[in-house]
Design a protein around this motif. Sequence first.
Motif, PDB file in Angstrom:
ATOM      1  N   GLY A 163      49.175  25.674  48.834  1.00 14.28           N
ATOM      2  CA  GLY A 163      47.641  26.443  49.040  1.00 14.28           C
ATOM      3  C   GLY A 163      47.598  27.597  47.880  1.00 14.28           C
ATOM      4  N   SER A 164      46.444  28.097  48.166  1.00 12.50           N
ATOM      5  CA  SER A 164      45.753  29.296  47.176  1.00 12.50           C
ATOM      6  C   SER A 164      45.357  30.406  47.850  1.00 12.50           C
ATOM      7  CB  SER A 164      44.567  28.657  46.631  1.00 12.50           C
ATOM      8  OG  SER A 164      44.724  27.434  45.731  1.00 12.50           O
ATOM      9  N   LEU A 165      45.575  31.445  47.359  1.00 15.67           N
ATOM     10  CA  LEU A 165      44.888  32.917  47.663  1.00 15.67           C
ATOM     11  C   LEU A 165      44.484  33.416  46.561  1.00 15.67           C
ATOM     12  CD1 LEU A 165      47.734  34.228  50.282  1.00 15.67           C
ATOM     13  CD2 LEU A 165      45.413  33.282  50.773  1.00 15.67           C
ATOM     14  N   ARG A 166      43.354  34.167  46.716  1.00 15.90           N
ATOM     15  CA  ARG A 166      42.608  35.038  45.934  1.00 15.90           C
ATOM     16  C   ARG A 166      42.917  36.420  46.085  1.00 15.90           C
ATOM     17  NH1 ARG A 166      36.937  35.782  42.659  1.00 15.90           N
ATOM     18  NH2 ARG A 166      36.247  36.785  44.705  1.00 15.90           N
ATOM     19  N   LEU A 167      43.698  37.449  45.383  1.00 15.02           N
ATOM     20  CA  LEU A 167      43.909  38.790  45.491  1.00 15.02           C
ATOM     21  C   LEU A 167      42.564  39.495  44.763  1.00 15.02           C
ATOM     22  CD1 LEU A 167      47.735  39.270  45.180  1.00 15.02           C
ATOM     23  CD2 LEU A 167      46.169  38.350  47.331  1.00 15.02           C
ATOM     24  N   SER A 168      42.186  40.659  45.588  1.00 16.38           N
ATOM     25  CA  SER A 168      41.302  41.437  44.980  1.00 16.38           C
ATOM     26  C   SER A 168      41.832  42.947  44.704  1.00 16.38           C
ATOM     27  CB  SER A 168      39.975  41.444  45.455  1.00 16.38           C
ATOM     28  OG  SER A 168      39.431  40.226  45.555  1.00 16.38           O
ATOM     29  N   CYS A 169      41.372  43.568  43.882  1.00 20.02           N
ATOM     30  CA  CYS A 169      42.099  44.951  43.885  1.00 20.02           C
ATOM     31  C   CYS A 169      40.666  45.816  43.130  1.00 20.02           C
ATOM     32  CB  CYS A 169      42.956  45.384  42.673  1.00 20.02           C
ATOM     33  SG  CYS A 169      43.439  46.780  42.413  1.00 20.02           S
ATOM     34  N   ALA A 170      40.277  46.626  44.151  1.00 19.57           N
ATOM     35  CA  ALA A 170      38.840  47.120  43.929  1.00 19.57           C
ATOM     36  C   ALA A 170      39.447  48.774  43.337  1.00 19.57           C
ATOM     37  CB  ALA A 170      37.940  47.361  45.085  1.00 19.57           C
ATOM     38  N   ALA A 171      38.783  49.279  42.275  1.00 20.76           N
ATOM     39  CA  ALA A 171      39.074  50.634  41.795  1.00 20.76           C
ATOM     40  C   ALA A 171      37.840  51.701  41.877  1.00 20.76           C
ATOM     41  CB  ALA A 171      39.402  50.253  40.248  1.00 20.76           C
TER      42      ALA A 171
ATOM     43  N   PHE B 236      48.661  31.024  38.209  1.00 17.83           N
ATOM     44  CA  PHE B 236      48.223  32.040  38.650  1.00 17.83           C
ATOM     45  C   PHE B 236      47.044  32.567  37.541  1.00 17.83           C
ATOM     46  CE2 PHE B 236      51.401  34.422  41.715  1.00 17.83           C
ATOM     47  CZ  PHE B 236      51.535  33.310  42.291  1.00 17.83           C
ATOM     48  N   THR B 237      45.971  33.096  37.895  1.00 13.14           N
ATOM     49  CA  THR B 237      45.039  33.543  36.674  1.00 13.14           C
ATOM     50  C   THR B 237      44.585  35.043  37.267  1.00 13.14           C
ATOM     51  OG1 THR B 237      44.447  31.087  36.505  1.00 13.14           O
ATOM     52  CG2 THR B 237      42.790  33.059  35.920  1.00 13.14           C
ATOM     53  N   ILE B 238      44.748  35.886  36.298  1.00 13.55           N
ATOM     54  CA  ILE B 238      44.176  37.208  36.333  1.00 13.55           C
ATOM     55  C   ILE B 238      42.822  37.285  35.520  1.00 13.55           C
ATOM     56  CG2 ILE B 238      45.522  38.011  34.335  1.00 13.55           C
ATOM     57  CD1 ILE B 238      45.764  40.870  35.762  1.00 13.55           C
ATOM     58  N   SER B 239      42.177  38.059  36.270  1.00 15.02           N
ATOM     59  CA  SER B 239      40.541  38.444  35.632  1.00 15.02           C
ATOM     60  C   SER B 239      40.306  39.704  36.037  1.00 15.02           C
ATOM     61  CB  SER B 239      39.659  37.161  36.080  1.00 15.02           C
ATOM     62  OG  SER B 239      39.525  36.841  37.458  1.00 15.02           O
ATOM     63  N   ARG B 240      39.042  39.866  35.540  1.00 15.86           N
ATOM     64  CA  ARG B 240      38.380  41.159  35.947  1.00 15.86           C
ATOM     65  C   ARG B 240      36.975  41.170  35.973  1.00 15.86           C
ATOM     66  NH1 ARG B 240      41.055  45.668  32.781  1.00 15.86           N
ATOM     67  NH2 ARG B 240      39.605  47.087  33.731  1.00 15.86           N
ATOM     68  N   ASP B 241      36.376  42.003  36.697  1.00 18.51           N
ATOM     69  CA  ASP B 241      34.938  42.092  36.597  1.00 18.51           C
ATOM     70  C   ASP B 241      34.547  43.617  36.253  1.00 18.51           C
ATOM     71  OD1 ASP B 241      32.181  42.267  36.968  1.00 18.51           O
ATOM     72  OD2 ASP B 241      31.915  40.839  38.410  1.00 18.51           O
TER      73      ASP B 241
ATOM     74  N   ALA C 204      31.886  45.146  35.710  1.00 17.91           N
ATOM     75  CA  ALA C 204      30.663  45.674  36.516  1.00 17.91           C
ATOM     76  C   ALA C 204      31.106  45.947  37.856  1.00 17.91           C
ATOM     77  CB  ALA C 204      29.770  44.685  36.328  1.00 17.91           C
ATOM     78  N   LYS C 205      31.992  45.388  38.424  1.00 15.69           N
ATOM     79  CA  LYS C 205      32.476  45.434  39.975  1.00 15.69           C
ATOM     80  C   LYS C 205      33.673  46.388  39.975  1.00 15.69           C
ATOM     81  CE  LYS C 205      30.052  41.308  41.609  1.00 15.69           C
ATOM     82  NZ  LYS C 205      30.292  39.926  42.132  1.00 15.69           N
ATOM     83  N   ASN C 206      34.282  46.885  39.012  1.00 19.32           N
ATOM     84  CA  ASN C 206      35.244  47.750  39.201  1.00 19.32           C
ATOM     85  C   ASN C 206      36.559  46.987  39.846  1.00 19.32           C
ATOM     86  OD1 ASN C 206      33.763  49.628  37.883  1.00 19.32           O
ATOM     87  ND2 ASN C 206      34.438  51.376  39.330  1.00 19.32           N
ATOM     88  N   THR C 207      36.504  45.559  39.658  1.00 11.64           N
ATOM     89  CA  THR C 207      37.655  44.686  40.366  1.00 11.64           C
ATOM     90  C   THR C 207      38.463  43.730  39.436  1.00 11.64           C
ATOM     91  OG1 THR C 207      36.128  44.845  42.247  1.00 11.64           O
ATOM     92  CG2 THR C 207      37.953  43.191  42.238  1.00 11.64           C
ATOM     93  N   VAL C 208      39.639  43.734  39.795  1.00  6.66           N
ATOM     94  CA  VAL C 208      40.630  42.818  38.969  1.00  6.66           C
ATOM     95  C   VAL C 208      40.888  41.922  40.201  1.00  6.66           C
ATOM     96  CG1 VAL C 208      42.639  44.313  39.382  1.00  6.66           C
ATOM     97  CG2 VAL C 208      42.329  42.370  37.563  1.00  6.66           C
ATOM     98  N   TYR C 209      41.280  40.545  39.601  1.00  4.34           N
ATOM     99  CA  TYR C 209      41.489  39.329  40.447  1.00  4.34           C
ATOM    100  C   TYR C 209      42.783  38.710  40.015  1.00  4.34           C
ATOM    101  CZ  TYR C 209      36.713  40.185  41.637  1.00  4.34           C
ATOM    102  OH  TYR C 209      35.365  40.452  41.788  1.00  4.34           O
ATOM    103  N   LEU C 210      43.453  38.078  41.239  1.00  2.00           N
ATOM    104  CA  LEU C 210      44.709  37.314  40.733  1.00  2.00           C
ATOM    105  C   LEU C 210      44.528  36.106  41.793  1.00  2.00           C
ATOM    106  CD1 LEU C 210      47.280  37.171  39.419  1.00  2.00           C
ATOM    107  CD2 LEU C 210      48.576  37.908  41.404  1.00  2.00           C
ATOM    108  N   GLN C 211      44.111  34.884  40.993  1.00  4.94           N
ATOM    109  CA  GLN C 211      43.666  33.707  41.732  1.00  4.94           C
ATOM    110  C   GLN C 211      45.334  33.003  41.852  1.00  4.94           C
ATOM    111  OE1 GLN C 211      41.079  32.142  42.979  1.00  4.94           O
ATOM    112  NE2 GLN C 211      42.638  30.668  43.905  1.00  4.94           N
ATOM    113  N   MET C 212      45.721  32.640  42.780  1.00 10.45           N
ATOM    114  CA  MET C 212      47.130  32.185  43.048  1.00 10.45           C
ATOM    115  C   MET C 212      46.827  30.679  43.469  1.00 10.45           C
ATOM    116  SD  MET C 212      49.140  35.508  44.414  1.00 10.45           S
ATOM    117  CE  MET C 212      48.171  35.233  46.160  1.00 10.45           C
ATOM    118  N   ASN C 213      47.346  29.579  42.823  1.00 12.50           N
ATOM    119  CA  ASN C 213      47.373  28.170  43.250  1.00 12.50           C
ATOM    120  C   ASN C 213      48.702  27.517  43.175  1.00 12.50           C
ATOM    121  OD1 ASN C 213      44.604  28.283  43.314  1.00 12.50           O
ATOM    122  ND2 ASN C 213      44.573  28.044  41.104  1.00 12.50           N
ATOM    123  N   SER C 214      48.765  26.849  43.916  1.00 15.12           N
ATOM    124  CA  SER C 214      50.275  25.961  43.887  1.00 15.12           C
ATOM    125  C   SER C 214      51.105  26.919  44.356  1.00 15.12           C
ATOM    126  CB  SER C 214      50.473  25.128  42.594  1.00 15.12           C
ATOM    127  OG  SER C 214      49.632  24.446  42.125  1.00 15.12           O
ATOM    128  N   LEU C 215      51.110  27.652  45.407  1.00 16.44           N
ATOM    129  CA  LEU C 215      51.808  28.670  45.960  1.00 16.44           C
ATOM    130  C   LEU C 215      53.238  27.991  46.334  1.00 16.44           C
ATOM    131  CD1 LEU C 215      49.267  31.025  47.600  1.00 16.44           C
ATOM    132  CD2 LEU C 215      51.076  31.817  45.828  1.00 16.44           C
TER     133      LEU C 215
END
Length: 127
Positions: free
Chosen positions: A16-24, A68-73, A75-86
């Motif tokens: 499965g997949s999950l997407r983690l968010s980190c708001a700063a 896994f894919t790390i990304s950031r926005d 403008a939203k002060n947020t970094v993400y971690l998309q986790m697939n094929s867990l």
Amino acid sequence: QVQLVESGGGLVQAGGSLRLSCAASGRTFSSYAMGWFRQAPGKEREFVAAISGSGGSLYYADSVKGRFTISRDNAKNTVYLQMNSLKPEDTAVYYCAARATAYSGRYYLGDIEYDYWGQGTQVTVSS
């Protein structure tokens, strides 16, 4: 000072997949390199992924590369971690971390290089 708040963890089946968010907090998010780390029970904290302040430079641990894919926005002060094929071995508490840097294209791999940490979010992958 930067405050980091992770979210998005949970229980998921293998594959499965999950997407983690980190708001700063703060107004200069783009001047921080960001990283994701994880710590499984009885194990040391380990590096997962890192991203530069500009978002243009990325790095992954071999164990998650291609899944896994790390990304950031900024403008939203947020970094993400998309986790697939867990996998069950991805089970851990996941932490995001921030480090102020004058180099917008640089990322950091060592946990000692980061200045600020979130409280962590639990990810559990069942087999």
